[in-house]
Scaffold this motif. Structure first.
Motif, PDB file in Angstrom:
ATOM      1  N   LEU A   1       0.815  -1.223   0.000  1.00 41.13           N
ATOM      2  CA  LEU A   1       0.000   0.000   0.000  1.00 41.13           C
ATOM      3  C   LEU A   1       0.844   1.267   0.000  1.00 41.13           C
ATOM      4  CD1 LEU A   1      -2.831  -1.081   2.478  1.00 41.13           C
ATOM      5  CD2 LEU A   1      -2.834  -1.179  -0.021  1.00 41.13           C
ATOM      6  N   SER A   2       1.919   1.248  -0.793  1.00 41.93           N
ATOM      7  CA  SER A   2       2.794   2.419  -0.859  1.00 41.93           C
ATOM      8  C   SER A   2       2.736   3.105  -2.220  1.00 41.93           C
ATOM      9  CB  SER A   2       4.239   2.003  -0.547  1.00 41.93           C
ATOM     10  OG  SER A   2       4.717   1.086  -1.510  1.00 41.93           O
ATOM     11  N   GLY A   3       1.765   2.722  -3.054  1.00 43.71           N
ATOM     12  CA  GLY A   3       1.629   3.363  -4.350  1.00 43.71           C
ATOM     13  C   GLY A   3       2.587   2.843  -5.395  1.00 43.71           C
ATOM     14  N   ASN A   4       2.778   1.535  -5.449  1.00 44.29           N
ATOM     15  CA  ASN A   4       3.704   0.941  -6.410  1.00 44.29           C
ATOM     16  C   ASN A   4       3.287   1.228  -7.845  1.00 44.29           C
ATOM     17  OD1 ASN A   4       5.092  -0.176  -4.288  1.00 44.29           O
ATOM     18  ND2 ASN A   4       4.085  -2.164  -4.433  1.00 44.29           N
TER      19      ASN A   4
ATOM     20  N   LEU B   1      -4.967  -3.181  -7.845  1.00 48.67           N
ATOM     21  CA  LEU B   1      -3.951  -2.143  -7.977  1.00 48.67           C
ATOM     22  C   LEU B   1      -3.706  -1.395  -6.664  1.00 48.67           C
ATOM     23  CD1 LEU B   1      -4.842  -0.638 -11.473  1.00 48.67           C
ATOM     24  CD2 LEU B   1      -3.468  -2.659 -10.900  1.00 48.67           C
ATOM     25  N   GLY B   2      -4.602  -1.517  -5.698  1.00 52.67           N
ATOM     26  CA  GLY B   2      -4.421  -0.808  -4.433  1.00 52.67           C
ATOM     27  C   GLY B   2      -4.330   0.693  -4.660  1.00 52.67           C
ATOM     28  N   ALA B   3      -3.270   1.294  -4.157  1.00 52.10           N
ATOM     29  CA  ALA B   3      -3.027   2.720  -4.399  1.00 52.10           C
ATOM     30  C   ALA B   3      -2.025   2.921  -5.524  1.00 52.10           C
ATOM     31  CB  ALA B   3      -2.524   3.380  -3.115  1.00 52.10           C
ATOM     32  N   GLY B   4      -1.719   1.860  -6.262  1.00 55.69           N
ATOM     33  CA  GLY B   4      -0.674   1.900  -7.276  1.00 55.69           C
ATOM     34  C   GLY B   4      -1.169   2.239  -8.666  1.00 55.69           C
TER      35      GLY B   4
ATOM     36  N   THR C   1      -4.878   3.165 -10.301  1.00 58.50           N
ATOM     37  CA  THR C   1      -4.906   3.874 -11.574  1.00 58.50           C
ATOM     38  C   THR C   1      -4.431   2.965 -12.689  1.00 58.50           C
ATOM     39  OG1 THR C   1      -4.459   5.991 -10.481  1.00 58.50           O
ATOM     40  CG2 THR C   1      -4.018   5.877 -12.849  1.00 58.50           C
ATOM     41  N   LEU C   2      -5.175   2.939 -13.779  1.00 63.34           N
ATOM     42  CA  LEU C   2      -4.803   2.212 -14.987  1.00 63.34           C
ATOM     43  C   LEU C   2      -4.453   3.240 -16.050  1.00 63.34           C
ATOM     44  CD1 LEU C   2      -4.586  -0.529 -16.471  1.00 63.34           C
ATOM     45  CD2 LEU C   2      -6.982  -0.239 -17.141  1.00 63.34           C
ATOM     46  N   ALA C   3      -3.157   3.325 -16.396  1.00 61.04           N
ATOM     47  CA  ALA C   3      -2.685   4.308 -17.367  1.00 61.04           C
ATOM     48  C   ALA C   3      -2.561   3.658 -18.742  1.00 61.04           C
ATOM     49  CB  ALA C   3      -1.346   4.881 -16.932  1.00 61.04           C
ATOM     50  N   LEU C   4      -3.099   4.315 -19.748  1.00 59.09           N
ATOM     51  CA  LEU C   4      -3.090   3.760 -21.096  1.00 59.09           C
ATOM     52  C   LEU C   4      -1.791   4.028 -21.845  1.00 59.09           C
ATOM     53  CD1 LEU C   4      -6.721   4.682 -22.230  1.00 59.09           C
ATOM     54  CD2 LEU C   4      -5.921   2.595 -21.114  1.00 59.09           C
ATOM     55  N   ASN C   5      -0.959   4.898 -21.307  1.00 56.35           N
ATOM     56  CA  ASN C   5       0.283   5.255 -21.990  1.00 56.35           C
ATOM     57  C   ASN C   5       1.318   5.660 -20.947  1.00 56.35           C
ATOM     58  OD1 ASN C   5       2.058   5.775 -24.059  1.00 56.35           O
ATOM     59  ND2 ASN C   5       0.795   7.321 -25.082  1.00 56.35           N
ATOM     60  N   THR C   6       2.575   5.681 -21.359  1.00 55.10           N
ATOM     61  CA  THR C   6       3.658   6.003 -20.438  1.00 55.10           C
ATOM     62  C   THR C   6       3.791   7.517 -20.287  1.00 55.10           C
ATOM     63  OG1 THR C   6       5.241   5.855 -22.278  1.00 55.10           O
ATOM     64  CG2 THR C   6       4.944   3.897 -20.910  1.00 55.10           C
ATOM     65  N   TYR C   7       4.283   7.916 -19.128  1.00 54.10           N
ATOM     66  CA  TYR C   7       4.423   9.341 -18.811  1.00 54.10           C
ATOM     67  C   TYR C   7       5.399  10.021 -19.782  1.00 54.10           C
ATOM     68  CZ  TYR C   7       5.303  13.585 -16.163  1.00 54.10           C
ATOM     69  OH  TYR C   7       5.423  14.894 -15.785  1.00 54.10           O
ATOM     70  N   ASN C   8       5.024  11.201 -20.225  1.00 52.81           N
ATOM     71  CA  ASN C   8       5.823  12.041 -21.126  1.00 52.81           C
ATOM     72  C   ASN C   8       5.880  11.529 -22.567  1.00 52.81           C
ATOM     73  OD1 ASN C   8       6.399  14.075 -19.367  1.00 52.81           O
ATOM     74  ND2 ASN C   8       8.422  13.327 -18.808  1.00 52.81           N
ATOM     75  N   ASN C   9       5.170  10.462 -22.891  1.00 54.75           N
ATOM     76  CA  ASN C   9       5.093  10.010 -24.277  1.00 54.75           C
ATOM     77  C   ASN C   9       4.221  11.008 -25.045  1.00 54.75           C
ATOM     78  OD1 ASN C   9       4.731   8.706 -26.729  1.00 54.75           O
ATOM     79  ND2 ASN C   9       4.491   6.691 -25.805  1.00 54.75           N
TER      80      ASN C   9
ATOM     81  N   THR D   1     -12.742  -0.896 -11.784  1.00 56.24           N
ATOM     82  CA  THR D   1     -13.043   0.183 -10.841  1.00 56.24           C
ATOM     83  C   THR D   1     -11.902   1.191 -10.745  1.00 56.24           C
ATOM     84  OG1 THR D   1     -12.152  -0.994  -8.910  1.00 56.24           O
ATOM     85  CG2 THR D   1     -14.452  -1.427  -9.479  1.00 56.24           C
ATOM     86  N   SER D   2     -10.814   0.919 -11.440  1.00 64.22           N
ATOM     87  CA  SER D   2      -9.650   1.810 -11.409  1.00 64.22           C
ATOM     88  C   SER D   2      -9.933   3.115 -12.134  1.00 64.22           C
ATOM     89  CB  SER D   2      -8.458   1.120 -12.080  1.00 64.22           C
ATOM     90  OG  SER D   2      -8.265  -0.189 -11.601  1.00 64.22           O
TER      91      SER D   2
END
Length: 266
Positions: A149-152, A173-176, A204-212, A237-238
């Motif tokens: 629960l550390s946001g992995n 996903l918890g807090a990750g 959170t479910l991200a569809l793309n990588t950061y800064n792409n 539910t993410s």
């Protein structure tokens, strides 16, 4: 209950070797996941027991975790085992220092579709897997991205889930944050009339990588395998985000099954 810790030398090249001798074949591990499933040598950790390996794990064979106990990979040096990995039963806990890979495998199978068995892949820190890893979660399998629960955070190439006659795949996903670097999320069905949906929960479910700065389209292919009137075949539910901060990302739903967005985030 018992717990065993395996450590190597201070600077080992390789301290635990997984050889190429096959002790379990692919149909034993997960008969419904197809011909590409893992076959290889097993590490069995009995129920109520634990094995913590902080030494470097390498070799040319595939690893299959068996037994209902927990196998943990810890430490500050990356494992070099790059062949496929499977979790038939119990827990494989990836708990090296954040950013240090517990597995170099690009194919990981979780679960074996056997009633009464359960298998989990647990992540204790960010970046435990290669960013191009393909995760296949059987109906008896689960992934816990954020066990502490550390946001992995973890990037993956693809995710395959399964609807089964007793249970269905779950990704917590918890807090990750789970980020997709490839195009496909697939939900397969072991026949029809299954009681529960596959699920991606929380975080959170991200569809793309950061800064792409290039937009992408991610395809969610969902089979129709849950009993009529029971609910959707895949529930998420993410919070779903484009992930880049620059370019919009798209989600395309295909397949005859139902996809439901649920929860309190969006």
């Amino acid at each position: 209950n018992s717990f065993v810790k395996f450590t190597g030398a201070a600077n080992p090249v390789q301290a635990l070797t997984i050889n190429t001798t096959t002790t379990l074949d692919n149909t034993t591990l997960a008969p419904n996941l197809g011909a590409g499933c893992t076959s290889g040598s097993s590490i069995n950790v009995a129920s109520g027991s634990g094995l913590d390996v902080s030494a470097i794990v390498g070799g040319g064979g595939s690893l299959i975790k068996t037994g209902q106990g927990q196998l943990q990979f810890s430490g500050s040096q990356a494992n070099t085992l790059a062949t496929s990995t499977g979790v038939k039963q119990g827990s494989l806990f990836l708990n090296k220092v954040a950013g240090v890979q517990s597995l170099a495998s690009t194919t990981v199978f979780i679960g074996d579709d056997t009633a009464g068995n359960s298998a989990t892949l647990d992540l204790g820190a960010s970046g435990q897997l290669p960013t191009n890893v393909n995760l296949s979660v059987a109906s008896t399998g689960a992934v816990n991205l954020d066990s502490n629960l550390s946001g992995n955070a973890q990037q993956i190439n693809s995710l395959t889930l399964e609807l089964g006659p007793v249970t269905s795949s779950t990704v917590n996903l918890g807090a990750g944050t789970l980020t997709l670097t490839g195009n496909n999320v697939i939900v397969n069905a072991l026949g029809g009339g299954n009681p529960t949906a596959a699920a991606i929960n929380d975080g959170t479910l991200a569809l793309n990588t950061y800064n792409n700065q290039t937009g992408v389209t991610r395809t969610f292919t969902v089979a129709d395998g849950v009993s009529a009137g029971t609910g959707a075949d895949l529930t998420i539910t993410s919070a779903i985000v484009d992930g880049t901060g620059f370019a919009a990302s798209n989600l395309t739903k295909t397949g005859l099954g139902d996809l439901e967005f649920d929860g309190i985030t969006s």
